[in-house]
Design a protein around this motif. Structure first.
Motif, short mmCIF file in Angstrom:
data_model
loop_
_atom_site.label_atom_id
_atom_site.label_comp_id
_atom_site.label_asym_id
_atom_site.label_seq_id
_atom_site.Cartn_x
_atom_site.Cartn_y
_atom_site.Cartn_z
N TRP A 67 16.58 9.92 32.24
CA TRP A 67 16.80 10.35 33.40
C TRP A 67 18.15 10.87 33.43
CZ3 TRP A 67 13.32 11.09 36.70
CH2 TRP A 67 12.11 10.56 37.00
N VAL A 68 19.01 10.73 32.26
CA VAL A 68 20.23 11.77 32.16
C VAL A 68 19.84 13.13 31.93
CG1 VAL A 68 22.56 11.94 30.75
CG2 VAL A 68 21.40 9.68 31.24
N HIS A 69 20.57 13.74 33.07
CA HIS A 69 20.21 15.28 32.80
C HIS A 69 21.36 16.21 32.87
CE1 HIS A 69 15.96 15.37 35.14
NE2 HIS A 69 16.17 14.24 34.45
N ALA A 70 22.52 15.68 32.92
CA ALA A 70 23.61 16.40 32.78
C ALA A 70 24.96 15.71 32.36
CB ALA A 70 23.90 17.38 34.08
N ILE A 71 25.96 16.31 31.66
CA ILE A 71 27.27 15.58 31.49
C ILE A 71 28.35 16.64 31.61
CG2 ILE A 71 28.56 14.57 29.59
CD1 ILE A 71 26.12 13.87 28.05
N ALA A 72 29.44 16.27 32.23
CA ALA A 72 30.56 17.09 32.30
C ALA A 72 31.70 16.40 32.03
CB ALA A 72 30.81 17.82 33.93
N VAL A 73 33.00 17.04 31.61
CA VAL A 73 34.06 16.52 30.99
C VAL A 73 35.42 17.17 31.57
CG1 VAL A 73 35.52 16.05 28.82
CG2 VAL A 73 33.22 16.22 28.81
N ASP A 74 36.40 16.17 32.30
CA ASP A 74 37.48 16.41 32.59
C ASP A 74 38.67 15.71 31.48
OD1 ASP A 74 39.43 14.27 33.63
OD2 ASP A 74 37.39 13.81 34.44
N ALA A 75 39.74 16.62 31.33
CA ALA A 75 41.00 15.97 30.59
C ALA A 75 42.30 16.28 31.02
CB ALA A 75 40.78 16.44 29.27
N THR A 76 43.24 15.90 30.45
CA THR A 76 44.74 16.30 30.92
C THR A 76 44.87 17.81 30.72
OG1 THR A 76 45.54 15.89 28.54
CG2 THR A 76 45.48 14.22 30.20
N SER A 77 45.53 18.40 31.78
CA SER A 77 45.46 19.76 32.00
C SER A 77 46.81 20.15 30.95
CB SER A 77 45.95 20.16 33.56
OG SER A 77 46.37 21.60 33.50
N GLU A 216 17.13 18.34 26.47
CA GLU A 216 17.33 19.31 27.69
C GLU A 216 18.57 18.91 28.57
OE1 GLU A 216 15.20 21.77 28.13
OE2 GLU A 216 14.56 21.38 26.01
N VAL A 217 19.13 18.05 28.11
CA VAL A 217 20.47 17.48 28.96
C VAL A 217 21.55 18.93 29.04
CG1 VAL A 217 22.69 16.11 28.98
CG2 VAL A 217 20.16 14.88 28.41
N GLU A 218 21.93 18.92 30.16
CA GLU A 218 22.71 20.11 30.54
C GLU A 218 24.37 20.02 30.15
OE1 GLU A 218 22.43 23.49 31.02
OE2 GLU A 218 19.91 23.46 31.42
N ILE A 219 25.19 20.37 29.38
CA ILE A 219 26.41 20.39 29.44
C ILE A 219 27.11 21.27 30.53
CG2 ILE A 219 28.50 20.38 27.79
CD1 ILE A 219 26.39 18.25 27.10
N ILE A 220 27.75 20.59 31.32
CA ILE A 220 28.30 21.41 32.45
C ILE A 220 30.02 21.50 32.30
CG2 ILE A 220 28.38 21.46 35.26
CD1 ILE A 220 25.83 21.68 34.12
N ALA A 221 30.54 22.67 32.65
CA ALA A 221 32.05 22.92 32.69
C ALA A 221 32.56 21.95 33.74
CB ALA A 221 32.14 24.42 33.22
N GLY A 222 33.62 21.25 33.24
CA GLY A 222 34.40 20.34 33.90
C GLY A 222 35.59 20.88 34.71
N THR A 223 36.59 20.11 34.64
CA THR A 223 37.92 20.71 35.17
C THR A 223 39.11 19.80 34.52
OG1 THR A 223 38.87 20.93 37.38
CG2 THR A 223 37.58 18.90 37.10
#
Length: 425
Positions: A67-77, A216-223
């Motif tokens: 049921w995991v459909h997407a992953i996004a990542v944030d990190a230190t700016s 089919e898992v989408e990698i999504i732009a983070g922040t």
């Protein structure tokens, strides 16, 4: 559980955290791993990845991976690294707080940079990119979050608008501006930029196999970590403010328009069709910690009566210099006269930091932001009831509970946005 799940990953200064979230924003699983468990250096991408992998595996062990459909990542700016065509790091990364000391390089930036740009200063991503462009074999210069997302996607070369801000990206016209080339930077080394929450591509087949996920898992732009922390609170309307009471005092206010005021240390991130404006003061918890231990602060706070002011006009700093809500390298600390009672001294400092917080939000409103109409609080200081009471008196707006204190929860929200855009929700 028969509902799609989005996973947000936060890579911070001490470790990685991950959460799995449903479309109605319920957090159903969490995982964490310390960088120190894999090595002593916070600068080694191998260690970053191992911590992320461990946190992700910890979350996946608690959910149905189908049921995991997407992953996004944030990190230190502002943490950057140069890579080759395969994404292999070619030099030690420069961290968010590292300063570039090459005066000639900084002068090249200063000669052409626009006043409203987020790329000012020796710690900017742009300064670091100019350092890295001379590394042999470099094909892209990436932000920390870009590299982690690239590992998952199997493709290196995409960033988000928030991480790109300190490297010189123009969030209003939404492109790398022409003046960047005038600094001498080879602009082909810069990644393409997409909006936070935009799909990048599906997960790399080898990564799907490694983690037992669908291809089919989408990698999504983070922040950035700061923007992710804001989103995690649930703040979502213009006028919603989030104050982080950590070692420094950081304010962010959701706006319907961008606010750029370099004379006050204010810049804006584009997020979810709105703007996140704010800044960070040099005051904050580190000043309190200089004078008192955590236990002493807790003990003395229990006896503070927030309804009675000390009448002192403190501006708590450890040394001259302020960056927000005033920008003045010579701004003087005000910590005198020191009361004879330590509890009164602590109270006066809490009042002073609270006054800086109010001035920050007032400054944003003066510059065109919507008036502050609610506050959510993050950081260790948010748990201090005396400080909270003082802040309530100063700000005069409702204090709302934060949905989550985890930046990874904010990034999971972006992953859900990406799923909605591709029709998976």
């Amino acid at each position: 559980m028969n509902t799609p799940l989005a996973i947000g990953i936060d890579l911070g200064t001490s470790g990685a955290r991950a959460v799995a979230m449903t479309p109605d924003f319920e957090i159903v699983a969490q995982g964490a791993a310390r960088l120190a468990d894999f090595g002593a250096s916070r600068r080694e991408p191998r260690i970053w990845w191992q911590a992320v992998e461990a946190a992700l595996r910890a979350v996946l062990a608690k959910v149905d991976r189908a049921w995991v459909h997407a992953i996004a990542v944030d990190a230190t700016s502002g943490t950057l690294l140069p890579v080759d065509v395969d994404g292999t790091p070619l030099a030690e990364p420069l961290m968010y707080d590292d300063k570039v000391s090459d005066a000639a390089l900084l002068a090249r930036i200063a000669a052409v940079i626009l006043a409203e740009s987020g790329a000012h200063g020796a710690t900017s991503g742009l300064a670091k990119a100019l350092v890295f462009q001379s590394v042999p074999g470099v094909t892209k210069i990436l932000h920390q979050a870009d590299w982690i997302a690239g590992r998952l996607a199997g493709h290196f070369g995409t960033t988000d608008e928030n991480n790109a801000l300190k490297t010189g990206y123009d969030p209003i016209d939404r492109h790398w501006p022409e003046w960047i080339a005038a600094t001498g930077l080879r602009t082909e080394l810069l990644p393409r930029v997409v909006a936070p929450g935009a799909p990048i591509e599906t997960i790399a087949p080898e990564m799907a196999s490694t983690f037992g996920l669908s291809e089919e898992v989408e990698i999504i732009a983070g922040t950035t970590d700061g923007c992710a922390s804001f989103l995690a609170t649930g703040a979502d309307r213009p006028g919603d403010g989030v104050t982080a009471l950590g070692s420094t005092l950081t304010l962010k206010l959701l706006c319907d328009r961008p606010i750029f005021a370099p004379d006050f240390g204010i810049y804006s991130h584009r997020i979810n069709g709105m703007w996140l404006a704010g800044g960070a003061s040099n005051s904050g918890g580190k000043v309190l910690a200089h004078f008192f231990s955590t236990d002493e602060i807790a003990r003395m706070s229990n006896g503070i009566d927030a309804d009675i002011s000390t009448g002192l006009d403190f501006y708590p700093l450890l040394e001259p210099g302020e960056r927000f809500p005033v920008l003045d390298p010579a701004w003087a600390p005000r910590l005198e006269p020191r009361p004879a009672d330590d509890a009164d001294f602590l109270k006066a400092m809490l009042e002073g930091i609270s006054a800086i917080e109010k001035l920050g939000y007032d400054r944003l409103t003066e510059l065109g932001a919507p008036p502050l109409h609610s506050i959510r609080s993050l950081g260790g200081g948010a748990a201090n009831p005396a400080w909270t009471a003082i802040r309530r008196h100063k700000l005069g707006v409702p204090f709302l509970p934060a949905y989550s204190q985890e930046a990874a929860a904010g990034t999971a929200r972006l992953a859900l946005i990406g799923l909605e855009s591709v029709g998976d929700l």
